[in-house]
Design a protein around this motif. Structure first.
Motif, PDB file in Angstrom:
ATOM      1  N   ARG A   1       0.812  -1.224   0.000  1.00 27.80           N
ATOM      2  CA  ARG A   1       0.000   0.000   0.000  1.00 27.80           C
ATOM      3  C   ARG A   1       0.846   1.274   0.000  1.00 27.80           C
ATOM      4  O   ARG A   1       0.315   2.371  -0.102  1.00 27.80           O
ATOM      5  N   ALA A   2       2.163   1.126   0.150  1.00 23.50           N
ATOM      6  CA  ALA A   2       3.016   2.312   0.267  1.00 23.50           C
ATOM      7  C   ALA A   2       3.029   3.098  -1.040  1.00 23.50           C
ATOM      8  O   ALA A   2       3.009   2.511  -2.119  1.00 23.50           O
ATOM      9  N   THR A   3       3.044   4.429  -0.941  1.00 21.65           N
ATOM     10  CA  THR A   3       3.089   5.255  -2.147  1.00 21.65           C
ATOM     11  C   THR A   3       4.542   5.633  -2.457  1.00 21.65           C
ATOM     12  O   THR A   3       5.412   5.502  -1.598  1.00 21.65           O
ATOM     13  N   GLN A   4       4.770   6.132  -3.667  1.00 20.30           N
ATOM     14  CA  GLN A   4       6.114   6.575  -4.053  1.00 20.30           C
ATOM     15  C   GLN A   4       6.603   7.657  -3.095  1.00 20.30           C
ATOM     16  O   GLN A   4       7.764   7.674  -2.706  1.00 20.30           O
ATOM     17  N   GLU A   5       5.684   8.549  -2.708  1.00 25.58           N
ATOM     18  CA  GLU A   5       6.046   9.656  -1.829  1.00 25.58           C
ATOM     19  C   GLU A   5       6.561   9.127  -0.486  1.00 25.58           C
ATOM     20  O   GLU A   5       7.596   9.566   0.024  1.00 25.58           O
ATOM     21  N   GLU A   6       5.826   8.145   0.078  1.00 25.70           N
ATOM     22  CA  GLU A   6       6.233   7.576   1.383  1.00 25.70           C
ATOM     23  C   GLU A   6       7.620   6.974   1.300  1.00 25.70           C
ATOM     24  O   GLU A   6       8.457   7.168   2.176  1.00 25.70           O
ATOM     25  N   VAL A   7       7.852   6.185   0.234  1.00 27.18           N
ATOM     26  CA  VAL A   7       9.143   5.518   0.093  1.00 27.18           C
ATOM     27  C   VAL A   7      10.243   6.571  -0.005  1.00 27.18           C
ATOM     28  O   VAL A   7      11.278   6.475   0.647  1.00 27.18           O
ATOM     29  N   TYR A   8       9.977   7.610  -0.793  1.00 28.38           N
ATOM     30  CA  TYR A   8      10.991   8.655  -0.974  1.00 28.38           C
ATOM     31  C   TYR A   8      11.291   9.371   0.339  1.00 28.38           C
ATOM     32  O   TYR A   8      12.454   9.547   0.718  1.00 28.38           O
ATOM     33  N   VAL A   9      10.222   9.762   1.055  1.00 24.89           N
ATOM     34  CA  VAL A   9      10.427  10.551   2.278  1.00 24.89           C
ATOM     35  C   VAL A   9      11.193   9.747   3.314  1.00 24.89           C
ATOM     36  O   VAL A   9      12.103  10.256   3.969  1.00 24.89           O
ATOM     37  N   SER A  10      10.887   8.448   3.442  1.00 27.85           N
ATOM     38  CA  SER A  10      11.550   7.723   4.531  1.00 27.85           C
ATOM     39  C   SER A  10      12.880   7.106   4.113  1.00 27.85           C
ATOM     40  O   SER A  10      13.594   6.593   4.959  1.00 27.85           O
ATOM     41  N   THR A  11      13.245   7.145   2.824  1.00 27.11           N
ATOM     42  CA  THR A  11      14.553   6.578   2.473  1.00 27.11           C
ATOM     43  C   THR A  11      15.548   7.652   2.048  1.00 27.11           C
ATOM     44  O   THR A  11      16.681   7.664   2.503  1.00 27.11           O
TER      45      THR A  11
ATOM     46  N   LEU B   1      12.596   5.301 -11.283  1.00 28.42           N
ATOM     47  CA  LEU B   1      12.196   6.230 -12.339  1.00 28.42           C
ATOM     48  C   LEU B   1      10.725   6.599 -12.216  1.00 28.42           C
ATOM     49  O   LEU B   1      10.352   7.749 -12.393  1.00 28.42           O
ATOM     50  N   GLY B   2       9.896   5.603 -11.914  1.00 25.10           N
ATOM     51  CA  GLY B   2       8.468   5.867 -11.779  1.00 25.10           C
ATOM     52  C   GLY B   2       7.799   6.092 -13.123  1.00 25.10           C
ATOM     53  O   GLY B   2       8.365   5.801 -14.168  1.00 25.10           O
ATOM     54  N   THR B   3       6.587   6.627 -13.080  1.00 26.43           N
ATOM     55  CA  THR B   3       5.858   6.934 -14.307  1.00 26.43           C
ATOM     56  C   THR B   3       5.589   8.440 -14.323  1.00 26.43           C
ATOM     57  O   THR B   3       5.935   9.138 -13.379  1.00 26.43           O
ATOM     58  N   ASP B   4       4.947   8.910 -15.385  1.00 28.87           N
ATOM     59  CA  ASP B   4       4.704  10.357 -15.483  1.00 28.87           C
ATOM     60  C   ASP B   4       3.860  10.874 -14.324  1.00 28.87           C
ATOM     61  O   ASP B   4       4.119  11.938 -13.770  1.00 28.87           O
ATOM     62  N   CYS B   5       2.817  10.105 -13.944  1.00 26.23           N
ATOM     63  CA  CYS B   5       1.936  10.616 -12.884  1.00 26.23           C
ATOM     64  C   CYS B   5       2.428  10.210 -11.494  1.00 26.23           C
ATOM     65  O   CYS B   5       2.029  10.806 -10.494  1.00 26.23           O
TER      66      CYS B   5
END
Length: 314
Positions: free
Chosen positions: A36-46, A77-81
């Motif tokens: 359920r983790a979002t890209q934002e969560e992963v980025y902020v905590s790593t 890299l992720g996607t555009d959105c």
């Protein structure tokens, strides 16, 4: 939040002979994310906390490691959105630099390259052929002839990365339709000079490496033959070299003095400073919840768990 429990899919509760031989394992990490983790969560905590270090002149490295198809390229890299770590990091980096431009002059340059079958290719200028690794007089590793782009616009960089990623060597395997067959490395260098022109002008250089490793899985899983098989052997060889370095570094405080062999592969030579040197390093290990990849998940978790024990000397 910090524990991963790996259950054995082949375990049979009625099997009396193996009642005490469970392969269930628990691993403890600094941070664990579920589906359920979002890209934002992963980025902020790593990654987010590494940025002030880069601005004040330390090096930082982020790895994405794991078997094929578990989402390493998506995380990086992720996607555009749903942009990944590359874009979020650079966006925040530019914001932080703009806030301090009053007393400092900044230049930010980046290069994006891949290591494929132990040769280095420039993803921003693929026609330049294979590049050489050289050591400069100060002992830091340089790549001769790599394209360096200077920009302070996150949008521009996103386009460059998307373009570069299309140049990456990708081949379909049985495990993943668009499997990356190479390690991609984004290197961002932040150089800053104080604007007051004194005699002893101080220059600070911080380097940020973001590495999207190739998938680490056994050949049986990908059903590779011929060229793909050879390629997989190269991938696994460089990951083994990385593993050996991580092993040697994590045992360094132990009884016997360990020799760390960074020269085993181009990947470890490039990452020499970020593994054992003046750097803060984050490894994001990816695993798949599928029961068919139990072995791969177990190997990945053991590998990442070992990397957690590395202590670097600043």
């Amino acid at each position: 939040q910090q524990r991963v429990v790996l259950m054995d899919p082949s375990e049979d509760p009625d099997d009396i002979l193996r009642a005490n031989r469970s392969r269930e394992k628990t691993f403890v990490f600094d941070m664990v994310f579920d589906h359920r983790a979002t890209q934002e969560e992963v980025y902020v905590s790593t990654t987010k906390s590494l940025l002030e270090g880069v601005i004040s002149g330390y090096n930082a490295t982020i790895f994405a490691y794991g078997p094929t198809g578990t989402g390493k390229t998506y995380t990086m890299l992720g996607t555009d959105c749903e942009p990944g770590i590359y874009i979020r990091t650079l966006g925040d980096l530019f914001k932080a630099l703009e806030a301090t431009t009053e007393e400092m002059d900044y230049t930010v340059s980046m290069s994006y390259l891949e290591i494929y079958n132990e040769v280095i290719r420039d993803l921003l200028n693929p026609s330049s052929g294979f590049l050489d690794l050289r050591e400069d007089p100060r002992g830091s590793i340089q790549i001769a002839g790599v394209t360096e782009v200077s920009t302070t616009n996150a949008q521009e960089i996103m386009q460059l990365l998307m373009k570069g990623n299309k140049q990456r060597t990708q081949e379909p395997t049985a495990a993943n339709k668009a499997s990356s067959r190479s390690h991609a490395l984004l290197q961002v260098t932040v150089t800053q000079r104080s604007q007051r022109k004194e005699m002893d002008e101080e220059v600070r250089v911080g380097k940020l490496f973001m590495v999207d490793l190739a998938g680490s899985e056994r050949a049986a899983q990908t059903q590779n033959r011929g060229k793909r098989m050879k390629e997989g052997a190269h991938i696994n060889r460089s990951l083994l070299a990385l593993g050996n370095c991580i092993n040697a570094l994590s045992e360094k405080g132990g009884s016997r003095a360990q020799f760390v062999n960074f020269r085993d592969s181009k990947l470890t030579r490039l990452l020499k400073d970020s593994l054992g040197g003046n750097s803060r390093t984050v490894m994001i290990a990816h695993i798949s919840p599928a029961s068919t990849s139990f072995e791969e998940s177990r190997m990945t978790l053991t590998y990442a768990y070992r990397a957690k024990n590395i202590k670097t000397q600043v």
